[in-house]
Design an enzyme around this catalytic site. Sequence first.
Site, PDB file in Angstrom:
ATOM      1  N   GLY A 136     -59.556 -30.822  -7.217  1.00  0.00           N
ATOM      2  CA  GLY A 136     -60.864 -31.071  -7.793  1.00  0.00           C
ATOM      3  C   GLY A 136     -61.584 -32.250  -7.157  1.00  0.00           C
ATOM      4  N   GLY A 138     -61.112 -33.302  -3.861  1.00  0.00           N
ATOM      5  CA  GLY A 138     -61.348 -33.187  -2.431  1.00  0.00           C
ATOM      6  C   GLY A 138     -60.262 -32.412  -1.715  1.00  0.00           C
ATOM      7  CB  THR A 139     -60.056 -31.060   1.494  1.00  0.00           C
ATOM      8  OG1 THR A 139     -61.061 -30.304   0.814  1.00  0.00           O
ATOM      9  CG2 THR A 139     -59.160 -30.123   2.259  1.00  0.00           C
ATOM     10  CE  LYS A 154     -55.403 -38.295  -2.275  1.00  0.00           C
ATOM     11  NZ  LYS A 154     -54.772 -39.031  -3.403  1.00  0.00           N
ATOM     12  CG  ASP A 253     -52.703 -37.598 -13.671  1.00  0.00           C
ATOM     13  OD1 ASP A 253     -52.374 -36.890 -14.642  1.00  0.00           O
ATOM     14  OD2 ASP A 253     -53.347 -37.146 -12.708  1.00  0.00           O
TER      15      ASP A 253
END
Length: 454
Positions: A136, A138-139, A154, A253
């Site tokens: 969500g 990025g790549t 990233k 997280d």
Amino acid sequence: MKKTQSRLMLYSRQTKQKSDARHGKVSKHPSNTFSSLNYIIAAAKKVTRIFGFFLSRQRKSSSKDGVFDDTNNNSQVSKLSYSSDSNTRSSRLKSSNSYGSSGSKSGQATTINFSIEDIQRATGNFSPANKIGEGGCGTVYKGKLRDGSVVAVKRAKRMNKYDKYLLLEFKNEILTLSKIEHLNLVKLFGFLEHEDERIIVVEYIGNGNLREHLDGKQGNGLELAERLDIAIDVAHALAYLHTYSDTPVIHRDIKASNILITEKLRAKVSDFGFARMLVEDPAASHISTQVKGTAGYLDPDYLRTYQLTEKSDVYSFGVLLVEMMTGRYPIEPKKPMKERVTIRWAMQSLKAGEAILVMDARLRRSPASNMAVEKVLKLAHECLAPTRQPRPSMKKCAEILWGIRKDFREKAFSTTSSASTSHHSSHYPTRDAKKSRKISFGMEDGDSYRFVSA
């Protein structure tokens, strides 16, 4: 007689001046003042020379032992280069303890400000062939720096004025990673902000994440011994963040997809976009903040109070332990109603004395593995307490897991050695049994635990 008296008076006056100088007294008479000052200056110079002599000896001897070296330490911080000498890295890892930094003494990572040309060259101008992941935010691309180091690049999604939260997460991840360094945390190499490009360059881990291994999408499936190693690695990383880093950090997280697995099947915690550093008020026991995290892993106490503490990570770690023992996702919408929330189903089975029923079908059954799974689920139960106070610290979790792993291996080896057929020897996964090594963990009271680490 007069000469003798005058000599005695002169000696008495000089003795008094020296005594006054030692006690910080200064005569009001100009000559006496001048004499006292000369004495103080001479004494100060002598003390300085003595102190300098001993300090230089201490520096020389300490630098030989790798303890104190101002020159090396300063150069480590100031020289931001592309070099990645493998010998230097290995020596850093050898000198670090279980919770200590593997980099500089402050635990802060040395980073590089990359140019856009550096990043384009490393990734083949963001070639689709180098793309290794997408989410969500990025790549992620695989890249190669000029010195040959393989990295993960990233690349954040293009942001507009409404994407202030994405920008905050980007900056937060850079800030957090730049202040921490540990064997079980993904290492930051550098970053880039160029026009609308926002890029983070981190250590490349090419063996997928924990969730992919549990699903069988990566590797040959994880044996129980390997799952215990990974659980301990994550516990090490979180204990370092909470207790041993210069600025305590709450990850916020922790989940299986954020645990990257190395080629040697060890773990590195990644993705610090939601992390928070405890710097606002050192005296406060929590941070009041907007709830962030992933459904299924979120601490109910945090959801209810909006008060974030390190025990929120402990709760998420408890969910992770259940996930690793069962192989299931935290939420399984396609399962029967009583099994949809995995931790509830697993804890009910544990309470009923049926822990073996929730054990991942991919794991081999044996007396040793049955015992270990039940013990891990009991630890998870402690971590999943509905309020934060009863939950153990991450350091305590690591200690308990070490004990579980030790008992598991001893029981498995004793079963193997006492068996006379290959049927019994197959109960223990020998994939990592022959390459074990001993490492120690120093406790606060000076004692140390010895345990076997693959």
